[in-house]
Enzyme design. Sequence first.
Site, mmCIF file in Angstrom:
data_model
loop_
_atom_site.group_PDB
_atom_site.id
_atom_site.type_symbol
_atom_site.label_atom_id
_atom_site.label_comp_id
_atom_site.label_asym_id
_atom_site.label_seq_id
_atom_site.Cartn_x
_atom_site.Cartn_y
_atom_site.Cartn_z
ATOM 1 N N ALA A 42 -106.060 -75.841 -40.325
ATOM 2 C CA ALA A 42 -105.436 -75.069 -41.398
ATOM 3 C C ALA A 42 -104.761 -73.815 -40.856
ATOM 4 O O ALA A 42 -103.653 -73.453 -41.280
ATOM 5 C CB ALA A 42 -106.479 -74.698 -42.450
ATOM 6 N N GLY A 216 -101.152 -63.090 -21.391
ATOM 7 C CA GLY A 216 -100.070 -63.902 -21.927
ATOM 8 C C GLY A 216 -100.328 -65.379 -21.740
ATOM 9 O O GLY A 216 -101.402 -65.874 -22.063
ATOM 10 N N ASP A 244 -104.749 -69.894 -32.566
ATOM 11 C CA ASP A 244 -104.172 -70.785 -33.563
ATOM 12 C C ASP A 244 -102.735 -70.392 -33.890
ATOM 13 O O ASP A 244 -101.882 -71.250 -34.110
ATOM 14 C CB ASP A 244 -105.027 -70.784 -34.828
#
Length: 296
Positions: A42, A216, A244
């Site tokens: 999600a 990074g 995410d």
Amino acid sequence: MARVVVVGSINMDMVVTTDTFPRLGETLFGSRFATFPGGKGANQAVAAARLGADVTMVGCVGDDAFGAAMKATLAREGIDVSHIRTGKEATGVASITLSGGDNAIIVVPGANNELSPEDIDRASDAFANADVILAQLEVPLDTVLHAARRAREHGKPSFLNPAPAVALSDELVSLTTLLTPNEHELATALQTPAGWWAEVLARMPGRIAMTHGKEGAYFTQADGTLVHQPGFTVEAVDSTGAGDTFNGAMAAFWHLGIEAAVLRANAAGALSVTRPGAQGGMPTLAELEQFLAQQS
């Protein structure tokens, strides 16, 4: 506008903020409690949608208040929720403790464990129309493998964020267009010694984008040349959704090429930690473009 199908978990996050993490057997007072929509699947769907992608979510929730709330939240983000099935188990939850910008998380999968290959087959039309298929490992591995097979059959690039980290089969690795692990997840997923990540990236040119916290991300070009995309300096409030956000951005911007996608994914991930909640801090396309303009 990239068309992204996300196959993955849907959770409700229950977040406690404390000054320090509790030790074994210790009880502490927290300073704040809140619930936030979450789950890697999600989260990545929301990240991609806010960055301009046309997103379809394939997942499973419970017949309960959390499940209804999660579907409503995703729909408000403009995500197609027609392939989210209501299962027999309760909606998945994550118990998250925050302290000093770091987090400790316990996930109870619940209905996420019911997501099946049959659910993938029922989403065949979405797969056929997609530009990118994006999956993680908070749903059954057989379902993830089935999704990768269907992506290959439809001629679509398949992304896999191998988290939580498990060893991946040779077939799943071969079917995956892009792996998006951190250093630990890469070593576990491909069963390679810790610290060998540069050699692994060189052996799989253009097929791995490895995140490395504040440093990074790293990837290799088609000729095996290692590229470091430096991180962006921001004031961290909650790091829960950074990975995410990176993954959702990679799917949303993949059509620009790996170098441009990693740049934007790094920037989006940095922005995401400046506000609380896994989804709460995820930037819009306008916010991302403004942030990048300020860096130049």
